[in-house]
Design an enzyme around this catalytic site. Structure first.
Site, PDB file in Angstrom:
ATOM      1  N   TYR A  88       0.807  -1.228   0.000  1.00 10.87           N
ATOM      2  CA  TYR A  88       0.000   0.000   0.000  1.00 10.87           C
ATOM      3  C   TYR A  88       0.838   1.275   0.000  1.00 10.87           C
ATOM      4  CZ  TYR A  88      -4.400  -2.442   0.235  1.00 10.87           C
ATOM      5  OH  TYR A  88      -5.490  -3.226  -0.083  1.00 10.87           O
TER       6      TYR A  88
ATOM      7  N   GLU B 203      -9.048 -27.854   9.905  1.00 14.24           N
ATOM      8  CA  GLU B 203      -8.988 -27.287   8.554  1.00 14.24           C
ATOM      9  C   GLU B 203      -9.771 -25.993   8.427  1.00 14.24           C
ATOM     10  OE1 GLU B 203     -10.660 -28.115   4.038  1.00 14.24           O
ATOM     11  OE2 GLU B 203     -10.800 -29.706   5.532  1.00 14.24           O
TER      12      GLU B 203
ATOM     13  N   ASP C 145     -11.836 -32.156   6.191  1.00  8.42           N
ATOM     14  CA  ASP C 145     -12.915 -32.786   5.438  1.00  8.42           C
ATOM     15  C   ASP C 145     -12.399 -34.028   4.725  1.00  8.42           C
ATOM     16  OD1 ASP C 145     -14.803 -30.899   6.135  1.00  8.42           O
ATOM     17  OD2 ASP C 145     -14.526 -29.689   4.332  1.00  8.42           O
TER      18      ASP C 145
END
Length: 382
Positions: free
Chosen positions: A124, A210, A263
């Site tokens: 920035y 996760e 998962d």
């Protein structure tokens, strides 16, 4: 419930016995050494220009599997003879060449003054110059690899996206005391993991989660209190470097079992592998980022059958899932683990995947009050 951690304690003792020289972290590079390496790069460019030659920067190619090899006790490491690509002032690479020199200049000033800046601060300061945060991030990794310097030694920090909770206290580099023991809220992972000191914890294990949604569910159900003492951490999907550094720091300090809860899908497995074995793009920092002792606690593809998860909560494989699982099965770090291979074969045979949330279809608190406690009590990890 004194016996709930018997198997975890046995695993801890086994892991500690197996610790060896390959588990050592990569040492930090001193500030004068970093400055010398940058000066050497610039000197080479100046000499080329003075001799009428086109200046070039030689950057290692970090985007292909051909340039990494699998080391069982470390993870994915960069090969010694990695081909390099050259950046010069020709039209095809002039912009990246210039941006690399600009970032080298910024890093040199930071290291010289012993000050730090975040990647976002640098971006920035001149967003039009870099074009995107992703471009700056990639160039920073190129520089770290080119100089053979851990990214933390370049004095450029990244804002963390991960969170941590549990039986853990430590001091930040500036002396701030951090207590992660609140049962209902989590603490952001430090943006300067290397500066953390005075770590105090009686945790029996670390659980990598996760997804943020699952992590929040564990907090809501007071998981860290129910299975106290323990530590849970999430990188909120694909982990950032700070989350990976934090897991490695805790492993180096506490030497306790590290489990993964992901998962039962190809992408969850790949995320677990990033914590365990690293990634090809940061293979040059494997010794600082990987924890090869990570074990797969859940959700195992076979668990969906074992616990009779309702069929309607399972998700059919997509073409992308099929491609990803085929890619995983070609990797050396999967083929060296028969138990993992069997689970992946089960998933591919069923052509179904399952999110951790599917366990709620059995009972609302099944994950935190049945599934995870039983896994930890009876050694249900691979």
């Amino acid at each position: 419930m004194a016996d709930q951690f018997i198997e975890v304690d046995k695993l801890r003792d086994t892991l500690r016995e197996s610790l060896g020289k390959d588990d050592k972290r990569q040492e930090d590079i001193s500030r004068p050494d970093v400055l010398t390496r940058i000066e050497s790069v610039i000197q080479t460019i100046v000499i080329s220009v003075s001799e009428g030659e086109a200046p070039v920067l030689r950057v290692m190619n970090r985007s292909t599997w051909d340039n990494v090899r699998f080391h069982e006790s470390v993870g994915l490491v960069q090969k010694a003879d990695v081909p390099v690509r050259t950046l010069c002032d020709c039209p095809s690479s002039a912009t990246r060449f210039a941006l690399t020199l600009k970032l080298l200049s910024v890093i040199y000033k930071l290291v010289q003054s012993d000050s730090y800046a975040t990647k976002r601060d640098i971006y920035y300061n001149d967003p039009q110059l870099f074009g995107s945060q992703m471009t700056l991030d990639s160039i920073l990794d190129d520089i770290s690899c080119m100089l053979k310097v851990p990214r933390r030694s370049l004095h450029v920090c990244a804002t963390s996206k991960g969170f941590i909770s549990g039986d853990l206290c430590y001091l930040e580099d500036d002396g701030t005391k951090v207590d992660c023991s609140s049962s209902s809220t989590a603490v952001p992972v430090s943006s300067n993991v290397n500066g953390i000191r005075n770590i105090v914890s009686a945790a029996k294990f670390i659980l990598i989660v996760e997804k943020d949604a699952t992590f929040q569910r564990l907090l809501d159900d007071a998981f860290c209190t129910r299975l106290s003492p323990c530590i849970i951490i999430t990188g909120k999907g694909v982990p950032d470097v700070n989350s990976r550094l934090m897991v490695r720091k805790l492993w180096d300090t506490l030497n306790i079992p590290v489990f993964a809860l992901v998962d039962a899908d190809p992408y969850g497995i790949e995320i677990m592998c990033i914590y365990k074995y690293g990634s090809r793009s940061l293979a040059f920092e494997a010794h600082s980022l990987t924890v090869p002792s990570v074990l797969w606690l859940g959700l195992l593809p076979s668990d969906t059958q074992r616990y009779r998860v309702p069929e309607e909560t399972l998700i059919p494989f997509s073409q992308a899932d099929e491609s990803k699982i085929n890619s995983l099965r070609t990797r050396d770090y999967i083929s060296c683990q028969p138990a993992w291979e069997r689970e992946i074969e089960t998933m591919q045979r069923l052509k179904q995947k399952a999110e951790i949330q599917c366990l709620a279809s059995i009972a609302p608190h099944f994950l935190t009050r049945v599934y995870l406690p039983n896994k930890l009590r009876y050694g249900g990890w691979i």
